[in-house]
Design a protein around this motif. Structure first.
Motif, PDB file in Angstrom:
ATOM      1  N   SER A 153       1.116  -1.376  -0.116  1.00  0.00           N
ATOM      2  CA  SER A 153      -0.037   0.073   0.156  1.00  0.00           C
ATOM      3  C   SER A 153       1.039   1.629  -0.467  1.00  0.00           C
ATOM      4  O   SER A 153       0.364   2.606  -0.740  1.00  0.00           O
ATOM      5  CB  SER A 153      -1.471  -0.090   0.745  1.00  0.00           C
ATOM      6  N   VAL A 154       2.094   1.292   0.332  1.00  0.00           N
ATOM      7  CA  VAL A 154       2.285   2.275   0.625  1.00  0.00           C
ATOM      8  C   VAL A 154       3.881   2.305  -1.019  1.00  0.00           C
ATOM      9  O   VAL A 154       3.820   3.723  -1.085  1.00  0.00           O
ATOM     10  CB  VAL A 154       3.651   2.436   2.000  1.00  0.00           C
ATOM     11  N   ILE A 155       3.912   2.036  -0.895  1.00  0.00           N
ATOM     12  CA  ILE A 155       4.358   1.703  -2.437  1.00  0.00           C
ATOM     13  C   ILE A 155       3.084   2.137  -3.524  1.00  0.00           C
ATOM     14  O   ILE A 155       3.543   3.409  -4.944  1.00  0.00           O
ATOM     15  CB  ILE A 155       4.811   0.546  -3.079  1.00  0.00           C
ATOM     16  N   LEU A 156       1.968   1.602  -3.755  1.00  0.00           N
ATOM     17  CA  LEU A 156       0.933   2.375  -4.388  1.00  0.00           C
ATOM     18  C   LEU A 156       0.634   3.518  -4.105  1.00  0.00           C
ATOM     19  O   LEU A 156      -0.068   4.227  -4.979  1.00  0.00           O
ATOM     20  CB  LEU A 156      -0.538   1.397  -4.197  1.00  0.00           C
ATOM     21  N   ARG A 157       0.908   4.416  -2.382  1.00  0.00           N
ATOM     22  CA  ARG A 157       0.526   5.375  -2.909  1.00  0.00           C
ATOM     23  C   ARG A 157       1.581   6.447  -2.567  1.00  0.00           C
ATOM     24  O   ARG A 157       0.895   7.608  -3.454  1.00  0.00           O
ATOM     25  CB  ARG A 157      -0.042   5.891  -0.971  1.00  0.00           C
ATOM     26  N   LYS A 158       2.844   6.160  -2.869  1.00  0.00           N
ATOM     27  CA  LYS A 158       4.237   6.794  -3.284  1.00  0.00           C
ATOM     28  C   LYS A 158       4.191   7.726  -4.814  1.00  0.00           C
ATOM     29  O   LYS A 158       4.495   7.961  -4.723  1.00  0.00           O
ATOM     30  CB  LYS A 158       5.325   6.216  -2.559  1.00  0.00           C
ATOM     31  N   TYR A 159       4.182   6.407  -5.044  1.00  0.00           N
ATOM     32  CA  TYR A 159       4.171   6.088  -6.761  1.00  0.00           C
ATOM     33  C   TYR A 159       3.088   6.616  -8.141  1.00  0.00           C
ATOM     34  O   TYR A 159       2.598   6.889  -8.838  1.00  0.00           O
ATOM     35  CB  TYR A 159       5.009   5.073  -7.549  1.00  0.00           C
ATOM     36  N   ASN A 160       1.252   6.650  -6.694  1.00  0.00           N
ATOM     37  CA  ASN A 160       0.419   6.763  -7.348  1.00  0.00           C
ATOM     38  C   ASN A 160       0.293   5.925  -8.849  1.00  0.00           C
ATOM     39  O   ASN A 160      -0.182   6.264  -9.098  1.00  0.00           O
ATOM     40  CB  ASN A 160       0.206   8.429  -8.310  1.00  0.00           C
ATOM     41  N   ILE A 161       0.543   4.479  -8.049  1.00  0.00           N
ATOM     42  CA  ILE A 161      -0.398   3.043  -9.187  1.00  0.00           C
ATOM     43  C   ILE A 161      -0.994   3.227  -9.202  1.00  0.00           C
ATOM     44  O   ILE A 161      -2.252   2.901  -7.841  1.00  0.00           O
ATOM     45  CB  ILE A 161       0.748   1.807  -8.636  1.00  0.00           C
ATOM     46  N   GLU A 162      -2.120   3.063 -10.028  1.00  0.00           N
ATOM     47  CA  GLU A 162      -3.395   2.594  -9.927  1.00  0.00           C
ATOM     48  C   GLU A 162      -3.454   0.616 -10.874  1.00  0.00           C
ATOM     49  O   GLU A 162      -4.339   0.185 -10.748  1.00  0.00           O
ATOM     50  CB  GLU A 162      -4.006   3.095 -10.914  1.00  0.00           C
ATOM     51  N   HIS A 163      -2.506   0.553 -11.570  1.00  0.00           N
ATOM     52  CA  HIS A 163      -3.045  -0.681 -11.925  1.00  0.00           C
ATOM     53  C   HIS A 163      -1.341  -1.171 -11.548  1.00  0.00           C
ATOM     54  O   HIS A 163      -0.323  -0.931 -12.092  1.00  0.00           O
ATOM     55  CB  HIS A 163      -2.730  -1.040 -13.892  1.00  0.00           C
ATOM     56  N   ALA A 164      -1.685  -2.519 -10.863  1.00  0.00           N
ATOM     57  CA  ALA A 164      -0.289  -3.290 -10.931  1.00  0.00           C
ATOM     58  C   ALA A 164      -0.491  -5.111 -10.283  1.00  0.00           C
ATOM     59  O   ALA A 164      -1.744  -5.175 -10.285  1.00  0.00           O
ATOM     60  CB  ALA A 164      -0.105  -2.181  -8.885  1.00  0.00           C
ATOM     61  N   ALA A 165       0.221  -5.983 -10.340  1.00  0.00           N
ATOM     62  CA  ALA A 165       0.254  -6.870  -9.954  1.00  0.00           C
ATOM     63  C   ALA A 165       1.597  -7.139  -8.743  1.00  0.00           C
ATOM     64  O   ALA A 165       2.664  -6.120  -9.117  1.00  0.00           O
ATOM     65  CB  ALA A 165       0.446  -7.869 -11.165  1.00  0.00           C
ATOM     66  N   VAL A 166       1.537  -7.795  -8.160  1.00  0.00           N
ATOM     67  CA  VAL A 166       2.144  -8.270  -6.681  1.00  0.00           C
ATOM     68  C   VAL A 166       2.266 -10.067  -7.261  1.00  0.00           C
ATOM     69  O   VAL A 166       1.816 -11.131  -7.784  1.00  0.00           O
ATOM     70  CB  VAL A 166       1.846  -8.862  -5.657  1.00  0.00           C
ATOM     71  N   VAL A 167       3.965 -10.480  -8.146  1.00  0.00           N
ATOM     72  CA  VAL A 167       4.801 -11.689  -7.880  1.00  0.00           C
ATOM     73  C   VAL A 167       5.725 -12.131  -6.546  1.00  0.00           C
ATOM     74  O   VAL A 167       6.574 -10.965  -6.133  1.00  0.00           O
ATOM     75  CB  VAL A 167       5.473 -10.977  -8.902  1.00  0.00           C
ATOM     76  N   GLY A 168       4.595 -13.186  -5.986  1.00  0.00           N
ATOM     77  CA  GLY A 168       5.661 -14.058  -5.333  1.00  0.00           C
ATOM     78  C   GLY A 168       5.428 -15.531  -5.074  1.00  0.00           C
ATOM     79  O   GLY A 168       4.859 -15.958  -5.646  1.00  0.00           O
ATOM     80  N   ASP A 169       5.822 -15.456  -3.804  1.00  0.00           N
ATOM     81  CA  ASP A 169       5.821 -17.517  -3.868  1.00  0.00           C
ATOM     82  C   ASP A 169       5.552 -17.996  -2.838  1.00  0.00           C
ATOM     83  O   ASP A 169       4.956 -18.873  -2.472  1.00  0.00           O
ATOM     84  CB  ASP A 169       7.495 -18.205  -4.017  1.00  0.00           C
ATOM     85  N   ARG A 170       4.886 -16.593  -2.138  1.00  0.00           N
ATOM     86  CA  ARG A 170       4.046 -17.164  -0.624  1.00  0.00           C
ATOM     87  C   ARG A 170       2.980 -16.687  -0.339  1.00  0.00           C
ATOM     88  O   ARG A 170       2.777 -15.469  -1.326  1.00  0.00           O
ATOM     89  CB  ARG A 170       4.903 -17.056   0.735  1.00  0.00           C
ATOM     90  N   LEU A 171       2.532 -17.186   0.570  1.00  0.00           N
ATOM     91  CA  LEU A 171       1.069 -16.409   1.226  1.00  0.00           C
ATOM     92  C   LEU A 171       1.097 -15.182   1.669  1.00  0.00           C
ATOM     93  O   LEU A 171       0.382 -13.765   1.189  1.00  0.00           O
ATOM     94  CB  LEU A 171      -0.081 -17.255   2.180  1.00  0.00           C
ATOM     95  N   THR A 172       2.167 -14.375   1.922  1.00  0.00           N
ATOM     96  CA  THR A 172       2.074 -12.787   2.141  1.00  0.00           C
ATOM     97  C   THR A 172       2.194 -12.432   1.080  1.00  0.00           C
ATOM     98  O   THR A 172       1.239 -11.303   0.883  1.00  0.00           O
ATOM     99  CB  THR A 172       2.977 -12.250   2.923  1.00  0.00           C
ATOM    100  N   ASP A 173       2.713 -12.557   0.064  1.00  0.00           N
ATOM    101  CA  ASP A 173       2.736 -11.776  -1.530  1.00  0.00           C
ATOM    102  C   ASP A 173       1.335 -12.252  -1.997  1.00  0.00           C
ATOM    103  O   ASP A 173       0.718 -10.941  -2.286  1.00  0.00           O
ATOM    104  CB  ASP A 173       3.791 -12.392  -2.304  1.00  0.00           C
TER     105      ASP A 173
END
Length: 218
Positions: A153-173
């Motif tokens: 959420s910090v990343i989205l707010r700092k860079y005003n991101i509206e369209h994104a995906a999270v890429v990761g291997d575990r449930l936290t991601d």
């Protein structure tokens, strides 16, 4: 419309498995030399909880020890990990550079959000020169909640991101993506668990599969 990609580090971009065992063994050897540990090194337990925050890691590995002993173990472990990275014993997963260059050419912004320590992440980014593609690397240590969803959420707010995906291997991601209304891309890599990956929107077996996924998006 270009999409922003927020990558996990351990087990997603960086093959932590190549340095985890030797560094964990060294840390517990150090504890044994101080008569603060008498059993074997709990490497399999660490594999199970890979992706957890560091406080949770050490509470799980050493449930009967004091915070002071856990801190001693973590400090030694982190220093050993960083030294091992600089000695060239780690590795990125295949095709990281190729994928990042493709994303850059496609106008996609790249970020890293990790539960790893700041200095550890800096060592990886520096050694493999990932700053050539990565806009910024974020550590869970930068927020009070120690919740990766909040870090994203910090990343989205700092860079005003509206369209994104999270890429990761575990449930936290996966949860970090879901809680922020983002696409959750699960990586079936070394530390991944099938019951967790089933909760992702899509899973991949190789980072290059992201190129095809992005081409299919409107």
């Amino acid at each position: 419309m270009a999409i922003s990609l927020i990558f996990d580090m351990d087990g997603t971009l960086f093959q932590t498995d190549k340095i985890l065992e030797i560094s964990l063994e060294a840390a517990f050897d150090y504890l044994r030399s101080r008569d603060e540990w008498t059993k074997g090194t709990p490497i399999e337990k660490y594999r199970e909880i890979m992706g957890a925050t560091l406080p949770v890691v050490w509470e799980t590995l050493m449930p009967d020890h004091s915070d002071a002993v856990r801190e001693t173990a973590n400090d030694f472990f982190q220093k050993h990990l960083i030294a091992t990275i600089h000695n060239g014993k780690g590795a990125l997963y295949p095709h990281v550079y190729e994928l990042f260059e493709y994303l850059k050419q496609a106008g996609c912004s790249i970020y890293i959000a990790s539960n790893g320590a700041i200095e550890y992440l800096q060592a990886i980014v520096s050694h493999y020169k990932l700053d050539a593609w990565v806009t910024e690397t974020f550590s869970i240590q930068q927020i009070d909640s120690l919740d990766k969803a909040d870090l994203v959420s910090v990343i989205l707010r700092k860079y005003n991101i509206e369209h994104a995906a999270v890429v990761g291997d575990r449930l936290t991601d996966i949860n970090a993506a879901k809680k922020n209304g983002l696409l959750a891309i699960g990586c079936r890599f070394d530390f991944a668990q099938e019951d967790e990956l089933r909760q992702a929107d899509v899973t991949i077996n190789d980072l290059l599969e992201l190129k095809e996924l992005l081409l299919k998006r409107p």
